[in-house]
Design a protein around this motif. Structure first.
Motif, PDB file in Angstrom:
ATOM      1  N   ASP A   4     124.256  11.858 114.014  1.00 54.14           N
ATOM      2  CA  ASP A   4     123.296  12.052 112.924  1.00 54.14           C
ATOM      3  C   ASP A   4     123.373  10.901 111.921  1.00 54.14           C
ATOM      4  O   ASP A   4     122.346  10.386 111.467  1.00 54.14           O
ATOM      5  CB  ASP A   4     123.564  13.377 112.205  1.00 54.14           C
ATOM      6  CG  ASP A   4     123.150  14.589 113.030  1.00 54.14           C
ATOM      7  OD1 ASP A   4     122.349  14.420 113.966  1.00 54.14           O
ATOM      8  OD2 ASP A   4     123.635  15.694 112.725  1.00 54.14           O
ATOM      9  N   SER A  13     121.988   7.642 113.329  1.00 49.60           N
ATOM     10  CA  SER A  13     120.521   7.679 113.354  1.00 49.60           C
ATOM     11  C   SER A  13     119.948   7.366 111.972  1.00 49.60           C
ATOM     12  O   SER A  13     118.975   6.605 111.847  1.00 49.60           O
ATOM     13  CB  SER A  13     120.044   9.058 113.816  1.00 49.60           C
ATOM     14  OG  SER A  13     118.630   9.131 113.805  1.00 49.60           O
ATOM     15  N   ARG A  24     117.704   3.933 110.722  1.00 50.79           N
ATOM     16  CA  ARG A  24     116.448   4.014 109.982  1.00 50.79           C
ATOM     17  C   ARG A  24     116.537   3.255 108.663  1.00 50.79           C
ATOM     18  O   ARG A  24     115.591   2.564 108.274  1.00 50.79           O
ATOM     19  CB  ARG A  24     116.096   5.484 109.749  1.00 50.79           C
ATOM     20  CG  ARG A  24     114.725   5.713 109.145  1.00 50.79           C
ATOM     21  CD  ARG A  24     114.114   7.022 109.650  1.00 50.79           C
ATOM     22  NE  ARG A  24     114.976   8.153 109.406  1.00 50.79           N
ATOM     23  CZ  ARG A  24     114.976   8.889 108.281  1.00 50.79           C
ATOM     24  NH1 ARG A  24     114.159   8.546 107.292  1.00 50.79           N
ATOM     25  NH2 ARG A  24     115.755   9.924 108.156  1.00 50.79           N
TER      26      ARG A  24
END
Length: 220
Positions: free
Chosen positions: A74, A77, A81
């Motif tokens: 998580d 990720s 971004r």
């Protein structure tokens, strides 16, 4: 014959800003920070950093606290971004051109930063640099912790981490060129064969005048 090595600080050197601060603001914008004083605490610690007085363990503890309960996947990720939307637009055009020139000449490059490695190692390949060193974190239960693993790549610790890297890559024991903006990097500057100061802080600029280090003025 040993090959030369070109080493870059990351924050305020290759990018116009600090990746850790950008990351903290990204987390705030995403609504992932519960502590109302989080950004104020982060700002205070960064002022300590600018003076060369920051406690790196305290900084990591504060800035990693919002990741509690998140899995490594998580977090990675989110980092990807953040790099795409918030960090890549901050890369100096001069840095991009220099990295391209280094590639064309077949030169080896390395980023060494006092930001946490989960950020640094996500940013480096997007800049075209294969090797990167950041402050490593202990992990457990499939999550990052706020505990530093090993020697942090901060101040004199950058020398230790660089020597570890060179032990694993002995072919790059030739001339060392170092690019940085920060007084925190003075120990590594004094170890390097050649120093180029990118928009140096006042304290580093004063040291650079003593040693006749070159100054580069980069801008977005």
């Amino acid at each position: 014959m040993s090959n030369p090595l070109y080493v870059f600080d990351l924050d305020h050197t290759l990018i116009h800003g600090d990746s850790s601060t950008v990351w903290s603001r990204f987390l705030s914008r995403e609504g992932l920070i519960k502590d109302a004083d989080y950004l104020a605490k982060e700002h205070k610690l960064m002022l300590d950093y600018q003076r060369g007085e920051m406690n790196i363990h305290e900084y990591v503890g504060v800035t990693l606290s919002p990741l509690t309960g998140m899995t490594i996947a998580d977090v990675d990720s989110l980092v990807a971004r953040c790099v795409e939307t918030d960090i890549l637009p901050l890369v100096y055009p001069e840095a991009k051109r220099l990295i391209e020139q280094m590639h064309a000449l077949g030169q080896q490059m390395l980023i060494i930063s006092a930001s946490v490695s989960l950020l640094v190692k996500a940013i480096a390949p997007r800049l075209g640099i294969q090797h990167a060193i950041g402050v490593d974190l202990a992990t457990g239960n499939n999550a990052y912790t706020s505990v530093i693993s090993g020697v942090p790549s901060y101040q004199a610790g950058k020398i230790t981490r660089l020597k570890e890297w060179q032990s694993a890559h002995p072919e790059y024991g030739g001339e060392l060129t170092f690019y940085t903006d920060s007084i925190n990097d003075l120990p590594l500057c004094l170890e390097a064969d050649r120093v180029l100061m990118v928009n140096p802080c006042q304290k580093l600029a004063a040291q650079g005048a003593r040693y006749d280090w070159q100054t580069l003025n980069w801008s977005l």
